[in-house]
Write a protein that holds these residues in place. Structure first.
Motif, mmCIF file in Angstrom:
data_model
loop_
_atom_site.group_PDB
_atom_site.id
_atom_site.type_symbol
_atom_site.label_atom_id
_atom_site.label_comp_id
_atom_site.label_asym_id
_atom_site.label_seq_id
_atom_site.Cartn_x
_atom_site.Cartn_y
_atom_site.Cartn_z
ATOM 1 N N HIS A 1 37.786 -19.164 -34.072
ATOM 2 C CA HIS A 1 36.797 -20.288 -34.726
ATOM 3 C C HIS A 1 35.284 -19.879 -34.847
ATOM 4 O O HIS A 1 34.020 -20.020 -35.645
ATOM 5 C CB HIS A 1 35.998 -21.492 -33.812
ATOM 6 C CG HIS A 1 37.398 -22.424 -33.100
ATOM 7 N ND1 HIS A 1 38.458 -22.051 -32.204
ATOM 8 C CD2 HIS A 1 38.524 -22.856 -34.267
ATOM 9 C CE1 HIS A 1 39.275 -22.884 -32.218
ATOM 10 N NE2 HIS A 1 39.639 -23.800 -33.068
ATOM 11 N N GLY A 2 35.296 -19.298 -34.322
ATOM 12 C CA GLY A 2 33.704 -18.235 -34.472
ATOM 13 C C GLY A 2 33.773 -16.989 -35.645
ATOM 14 O O GLY A 2 32.614 -16.602 -36.071
ATOM 15 N N ALA A 3 34.881 -16.908 -36.755
ATOM 16 C CA ALA A 3 34.630 -15.576 -37.361
ATOM 17 C C ALA A 3 34.464 -15.726 -38.646
ATOM 18 O O ALA A 3 34.893 -17.100 -39.375
ATOM 19 C CB ALA A 3 36.731 -15.182 -37.486
ATOM 20 N N HIS A 4 33.574 -15.773 -39.348
ATOM 21 C CA HIS A 4 33.531 -16.371 -40.839
ATOM 22 C C HIS A 4 33.085 -15.281 -41.577
ATOM 23 O O HIS A 4 31.716 -14.513 -41.508
ATOM 24 C CB HIS A 4 31.796 -16.895 -40.602
ATOM 25 C CG HIS A 4 32.089 -18.098 -39.711
ATOM 26 N ND1 HIS A 4 32.905 -19.685 -39.202
ATOM 27 C CD2 HIS A 4 31.548 -18.788 -38.460
ATOM 28 C CE1 HIS A 4 32.527 -20.446 -38.579
ATOM 29 N NE2 HIS A 4 31.617 -19.618 -38.249
ATOM 30 N N ASP B 1 38.297 -17.411 -29.404
ATOM 31 C CA ASP B 1 37.218 -18.022 -29.744
ATOM 32 C C ASP B 1 35.802 -17.611 -29.805
ATOM 33 O O ASP B 1 34.896 -17.756 -30.493
ATOM 34 C CB ASP B 1 36.877 -19.174 -28.770
ATOM 35 C CG ASP B 1 35.833 -20.341 -29.393
ATOM 36 O OD1 ASP B 1 36.461 -20.784 -30.747
ATOM 37 O OD2 ASP B 1 35.234 -20.569 -29.044
ATOM 38 N N ARG B 2 35.809 -16.124 -29.010
ATOM 39 C CA ARG B 2 34.733 -14.850 -28.355
ATOM 40 C C ARG B 2 34.417 -14.711 -29.907
ATOM 41 O O ARG B 2 33.560 -13.659 -30.445
ATOM 42 C CB ARG B 2 34.743 -14.309 -27.921
ATOM 43 C CG ARG B 2 34.736 -15.027 -26.340
ATOM 44 C CD ARG B 2 35.183 -14.319 -25.066
ATOM 45 N NE ARG B 2 34.657 -13.233 -25.450
ATOM 46 C CZ ARG B 2 34.431 -11.624 -25.080
ATOM 47 N NH1 ARG B 2 35.052 -11.580 -24.276
ATOM 48 N NH2 ARG B 2 33.295 -11.218 -24.884
ATOM 49 N N ARG C 1 33.198 -13.060 -33.834
ATOM 50 C CA ARG C 1 32.320 -13.197 -34.302
ATOM 51 C C ARG C 1 32.022 -12.237 -35.921
ATOM 52 O O ARG C 1 31.260 -12.627 -36.547
ATOM 53 C CB ARG C 1 31.185 -12.966 -33.786
ATOM 54 C CG ARG C 1 30.709 -14.225 -32.145
ATOM 55 C CD ARG C 1 30.350 -15.162 -33.180
ATOM 56 N NE ARG C 1 30.260 -16.721 -32.400
ATOM 57 C CZ ARG C 1 31.737 -17.157 -31.410
ATOM 58 N NH1 ARG C 1 32.853 -17.331 -31.885
ATOM 59 N NH2 ARG C 1 31.444 -17.912 -31.034
ATOM 60 N N GLY D 1 36.070 -20.798 -43.239
ATOM 61 C CA GLY D 1 34.606 -20.441 -42.174
ATOM 62 C C GLY D 1 33.522 -19.833 -43.627
ATOM 63 O O GLY D 1 33.946 -20.390 -44.593
#
Length: 419
Positions: free
Chosen positions: A317-320, A286-287, A289, A419
């Motif tokens: 969730h934070g990888a966009h 989750d960390r 990025r 994402g």
């Protein structure tokens, strides 16, 4: 650290001279161009400019150069990283060349070999050879040693091999990236190579989980420190990490750290191929990025896609953005050079442990019902090149290759984006 044999890494003379000459050229001509694949390509009519983007699974506008050097980590005295380096050589296309569809050359992994040598003047340079076992290697169909480095600066991609693997395990992918304008550095992880595992000298996996990340950071430092000659080849702000299997874990956590290895903020994009990421806690995923591409095989028994690549995709969730490609019939080693390596040791006097590892793995990978390995390589190249062109170079034209519509080119693969 890269330097003389007594002070750290050893740089082959041909590559060092090419890098130094390149540095001199840059000093004389001013700052490097904004994009490495844009320099020196001769277009129709003899003019120079920006060539249209090559399809991700076709060779790019450069030749593929190859050298081997040694990287040392000042923070871990005695840990020497034998590193294979693929780099963009002088532009391959000396005039307007219309590449026909690859389907016309089904036997060729890289149809560049079908074209007249006059347009691809690489025959004068030694063919790259990739070590498999003592006294046994595989000849490259694309890369050559001693080719001059193309002018400009290029994104750096560090490749982390699988457990009990080798630095040339993904040679086909490294070659393709080099032709598209990337410098690729793939170190052997000491204590986790096939030779060491076959001889019973493999280090504990828990220790390796940290050491591998530190190895990747050491290689990035060697190629980006201003006082290093090799830094004149790369753009320090465009760094990606590609990993296979255990190396997929390495790449996935490279930006957040793992165990005793800290995060490396220089990494801007990550690719995990058949990643063994089941052990990564959800809070760590989750960390992350940075943009992430994951590739897995539906029949992978070593790192089942549902518990590894699939779970990781869901947890980023934070990888966009993030992408997941699942290859029907893909085995764990469908994405490696296992078939060529197993063929190379056949009837050769190699350590029995090496022979058994290669032959057993090839038996379940290099024949049906497993996916055709050349097809798996082409698919992996397609998505990896498109992803890194877009996320490291910022080439928006490659967005069109990362869509459900484009994915129809590979009906044996399921493509997901978020994402």
């Amino acid at each position: 650290m890269v330097g003389s044999a007594g002070s750290g890494a050893v740089v082959p003379r041909a590559l060092l001279v090419a890098a130094l000459l390149l540095g001199l050229l840059l000093c004389l001509s001013g700052p490097p161009s904004a994009g490495p694949a844009r320099a020196g390509v001769v277009l129709a009519g003899g003019s120079t400019g920006v060539a249209p983007p090559a399809a991700p699974d076709e060779p790019g506008p450069f030749t593929a150069g190859y050298q081997t050097l040694t990287v040392s980590d000042p923070g871990r005295p005695g840990r020497l990283l034998t590193t294979s380096v693929w780099y963009p050589g002088a532009p391959a296309r000396l005039g307007p060349v219309a590449l026909p569809p690859a389907a016309q050359y089904p036997a060729a992994r890289y149809p560049v070999a079908q074209y007249p040598a006059a347009r691809y003047p690489v025959a004068r340079y030694p063919v790259a050879r990739y070590p498999v076992a003592p006294g046994v290697d595989v000849s490259s169909a694309l890369a050559h040693e001693e080719i001059p480095v193309a002018p400009g600066r290029f994104p750096l991609v560090v490749v982390s091999h699988g457990s009990a693997g080798s630095r040339v395990q993904l040679a086909y992918l490294a070659e393709a990236l080099a032709t598209h304008g990337f410098v690729v550095a793939a170190p052997d992880h000491p204590g986790d190579t096939m030779i060491e595992a076959a001889e019973g000298r493999q280090a504990p996996l828990v220790e390796l989980a940290s050491d591998r990340l530190l190895d990747v950071s050491a290689v990035i430092s060697a190629f980006t420190k201003p006082d290093c000659p090799l830094s004149r080849m790369v753009r320090a702000d465009e760094v990606g990490v590609v990993g296979f299997s255990f190396g997929g874990l390495t790449s996935a956590v490279s930006t957040v750290g793992f165990l005793r290895a800290p995060a490396d903020p220089r990494v801007r994009a990550v690719v995990g191929i058949a990643p063994a990421t089941e052990v990564v806690p959800e809070r760590e995923l989750d960390r992350v990025r940075v943009p992430v591409l994951l590739v897995g095989g539906s029949d992978d028994l070593a790192a089942p896609v549902e518990r590894n690549a699939g779970r990781t995709f869901d947890g980023l969730h934070g990888a966009h953005p993030r992408y997941l490609v699942t290859v029907t019939g893909g085995m764990h080693n469908s994405f490696t050079e296992i078939c060529a390596q197993a063929a190379a040791v056949r009837d050769r006097p190699v350590p029995e442990g090496v022979r058994v590892r290669l032959e057993v793995t090839a038996e379940v990978t290099c024949r049906p019902p497993a996916v055709d390995i050349d097809r798996a390589h082409r698919l992996t190249t397609y998505y990896t090149v498109a992803f890194l062109e877009r996320r490291l170079l910022g080439a928006t034209t490659y967005d069109s290759f990362l869509t459900p519509a484009a994915a129809r080119r590979f009906p044996e693969a399921l493509f997901h984006a978020a994402g």
